[in-house]
Design an enzyme around this catalytic site. Structure first.
Site, short mmCIF file in Angstrom:
data_model
loop_
_atom_site.label_atom_id
_atom_site.label_comp_id
_atom_site.label_asym_id
_atom_site.label_seq_id
_atom_site.Cartn_x
_atom_site.Cartn_y
_atom_site.Cartn_z
N HIS A 1 -9.19 3.69 19.83
CA HIS A 1 -9.25 2.83 18.64
C HIS A 1 -9.61 1.42 19.11
O HIS A 1 -8.80 0.73 19.74
CB HIS A 1 -7.89 2.83 17.93
CG HIS A 1 -7.93 2.29 16.53
ND1 HIS A 1 -8.02 0.95 16.25
CD2 HIS A 1 -7.89 2.92 15.31
CE1 HIS A 1 -8.04 0.77 14.94
NE2 HIS A 1 -7.96 1.95 14.35
N CYS B 1 0.87 -1.17 0.00
CA CYS B 1 0.00 0.00 0.00
C CYS B 1 0.91 1.22 0.00
O CYS B 1 2.02 1.18 -0.51
CB CYS B 1 -0.96 -0.02 1.19
SG CYS B 1 -0.13 -0.03 2.79
#
Length: 675
Positions: free
Chosen positions: A597, A29
């Site tokens: 998170h 990525c």
């Protein structure tokens, strides 16, 4: 030449993950190498993280492993896949986007054939986006010069220099059929050069020369009375062959490759593997070049010509309906190349009537298309999506200045199916305005751009119609977005990951601030849920464990935990809440920015198992329920349930001190902060 250091680094990374034999596939990525391994347990993480340039190693669910290398990821990836020992490793040539596209293909929507059709179109054109944008900007440049009266680019007697400029952009649009055939064949997993060769045969000087009656006495040419175009038929081995100019035609290669794929794969089953390299391409060409020349090519041209004749009849008998239908048809004609015959009809109208009635309604479609692109550009600026921002900027410039819709269509709209319904509303709006108020004409052939608005009559009506089409499409895209919830969550997580990895790269080796000995905490962070408090160093994610997203702690829910409430660790304003509901960002009145998170890589669940009771912008208090998480569902999906609580702007504060590890319950203090 690649430096020894770079090659050594690539070899060290491969060796640390278990060697080439342990690698099933490799993608990347923006900042990470993504390995799919046979056995992730053999990875030497300590050695891997000592390789120069490697900022972290991140185990994933199953046998997946990620290696964080920051902005150098492309060069490291290229060096790894080019290692002799990595030759033949599966999927090594694929990008991360390719792998995600393959995954999406396995989970199609309710209308699978429609998804497959749009993917076929998109993947046939997407690799051409760069040259399409380049050619379109050359057209935009020439349109500016034409509008300023510097040179008439429609004149047949232009100086040689400007004819050469024409060749610069026509090279892309004329040979587009060959390029599309190559990509379409690649999409259908057959030899792309065979597809390009079949289409190229119909564009050679030899094939084109068959239409010259002065050279071939058996060639007969006729003129289409409606479109004003010539059609020639040659005698080839006693068979009539309709001859056409296939420059710019994309409908023909798309059909041809679909048929070629069937023939090619059948031939591969017929011939033994050791002779396939010679005989499969040979028989594919021997079969498909005649089939395309005699059947598929003329079929594509007949469809386009029939469409043009039908529209001419409609304009003469129902002009209001015509003004509405044209902008609604173009979004489907342009991707297939079926709009080209209408250009001939426009030119014939100008030559015979002195004006053309198609370009006005067509402008409504073009500006609706550009409006949708402007909406995408607005959202990409808002969401800091750099890649889409670049694509949309180039496509919008080519559209507004050059009147070219292909970069918008092939680069954006065909990739995101939510755009089309919103764009069609803009098309309908512009067409209605033109149709109700009597239509719009022009006496010249022009690309429908901002620069050519003055050539339409009445100019005010045309300007209002295209502005309305642009505005409606843009507003609808901005308000309802062009991405699905899953696509937005995926993009948001990718940006968060890339930003964090780059922050890790930039801050590598920089020590975290140490509070003065006499500094007393003036703020505390509370546990968002019950579990075991662990230091960030033990968290299985390089971004968090390296403190690239600030100092803090992790909370591991108990093994028997099912559904848990997620509580606010501080009082402040909720500034971040993705659609996936897996993360919450809160900013306190003292400017402390806190991130909660829930789980690691849980954005991939696209909201499944997560709910929220708050919305972005809400004022929340410490201990307030923000939402819930189905911990069992997270585990079942194969993701780590560790919930992170970090102070994003740690380096801007005097001190951030995590509490010692151990059991915690909601309300317990887990981090002390000195603003």
């Amino acid at each position: 030449m690649t430096s020894a250091t770079t090659r050594d680094r690539a070899e060290e990374i491969v060796a640390a993950v278990g060697g080439p034999a342990n690698v099933l596939s490799l993608t990347h990525c923006a900042t990470r190498l993504r390995f799919e391994l046979k056995d992730a347990s053999v990875v030497d993480r300590a050695t891997l993280e000592k390789v120069p340039g490697v900022m972290g190693a991140v185990p994933q669910s199953g046998d997946r492993y990620q290696v964080v290398v920051g902005g150098a990821v492309q060069s490291v990836y290229t060096q790894i896949v080019n290692l002799p020992s990595m030759k033949g490793v599966g999927a090594a040539g694929q990008s991360d986007a390719d792998v995600k596209a393959a995954a999406r293909a396995k989970a199609r929507g309710k209308v699978a054939w429609l998804d497959a059709f749009f993917e076929y179109l998109s993947d046939s054109f997407r690799p051409l986006l760069g040259v399409l944008l380049g050619a379109s900007l050359i057209i935009a440049f020439t349109a500016v010069l034409d509008a300023l009266g510097v040179v008439d680019f429609r004149a047949a007697d232009k100086p040689a220099g400007w004819v050469f400029v024409d060749a610069m952009w026509r090279s892309v649009f004329y040979f587009l059929p060959i390029m599309v055939a190559y990509n379409a064949a690649k999409k259908l997993e057959i030899d792309p050069w065979v597809g390009a060769t079949v289409m190229g045969a119909l564009m050679t000087p030899n094939f084109i020369s068959l239409s010259d009656p002065t050279v071939f006495a058996d060639t007969v040419c006729t003129t289409n009375a409606t479109l004003g175009t010539d059609s020639c038929v040659a005698d080839v081995f006693g068979l009539p062959l309709q001859l056409n100019d296939y420059g710019g035609q994309v409908f023909v290669p798309l059909i041809m490759v679909a048929v070629l794929a069937v023939v090619y794969k059948m031939l591969k089953r017929v011939f033994p593997e050791n002779i396939q390299m010679v005989f499969v391409p040979f028989f594919s060409m021997v079969v498909m070049i005649p089939v395309t020349a005699f059947l598929i090519g003329p079929l594509g041209i007949w469809l386009g010509s029939g469409l043009g004749s039908g529209l001419a009849w409609l304009n003469g008998n129902a002009p209001i309906a015509f003004a509405i239908i044209i902008p609604l048809l173009y979004p489907f004609l342009v991707p297939l190349g079926l709009h080209w015959p209408l250009n001939a009809l426009m030119l014939m109208n100008i030559g015979t009537l002195g004006y053309d009635f198609i370009q006005g309604p067509m402008g409504a479609w073009n500006f609706a298309c550009f409006g949708a692109t402007a909406g995408v550009l607005f959202l990409s600026w808002r969401d800091k999506d750099v890649q889409m921002r670049q694509t949309a900027t180039g496509a919008l410039a080519a559209g507004l200045l050059g009147g070219i819709s292909e970069p918008s269509l092939y680069g954006i709209h065909l990739r995101y199916k939510r755009i089309y319904p919103r764009m069609l509303v803009g098309c309908l709006t512009g067409g209605l305005i033109i149709g109700i108020f009597g239509g719009v004409n022009t006496s010249i052939f022009a690309f429908t751009s901002l620069l050519t608005i003055p050539v339409f009559e009445p100019m005010a009506l045309y300007a209002i119609a295209v502005a309305a089409a642009f505005a409606v499409s843009m507003v609808l895209v901005v308000v309802s977005d062009y991405r699905t919830a899953e696509q937005k969550a995926e993009a948001a997580e990718a940006r968060l990951q890339a930003d964090a990895d780059r922050a890790l790269e930039a801050s590598a080796g920089a020590p975290a601030p140490t509070p003065p000995a006499d500094a007393a905490p003036t703020a505390t962070l509370l546990a968002p849920l019950a579990g075991t408090l662990v230091p960030l160093a033990e968290v299985k994610d390089a971004v968090f464990s390296s403190k690239a997203l600030g100092d803090g702690v992790g909370v591991v829910p108990a093994d028997d935990a099912a559904t848990l409430d997620v509580l606010a660790p501080v009082t402040g304003t909720l500034i971040t809440l993705p659609d996936s509901r897996h993360a919450y960002g809160i900013k306190t009145d003292d400017a402390v920015e806190v991130l909660v998170h829930v789980g690691i890589d849980t954005v991939n669940m696209a909201g499944d198992g997560f709910t929220s009771t708050v919305t972005k912008g809400d004022r929340v208090t410490a201990g307030q329920v923000l939402g819930t998480v189905d911990v069992a569902a997270v585990r079942a999906a194969g993701y780590d349930t560790t919930t992170l609580v970090t102070v994003i702007n740690t380096r801007a504060l005097t001190g951030v001190t995590p509490r010692p590890a151990g059991p915690v319950v909601p309300g317990d203090v887990v981090v002390d902060v000195v603003p």
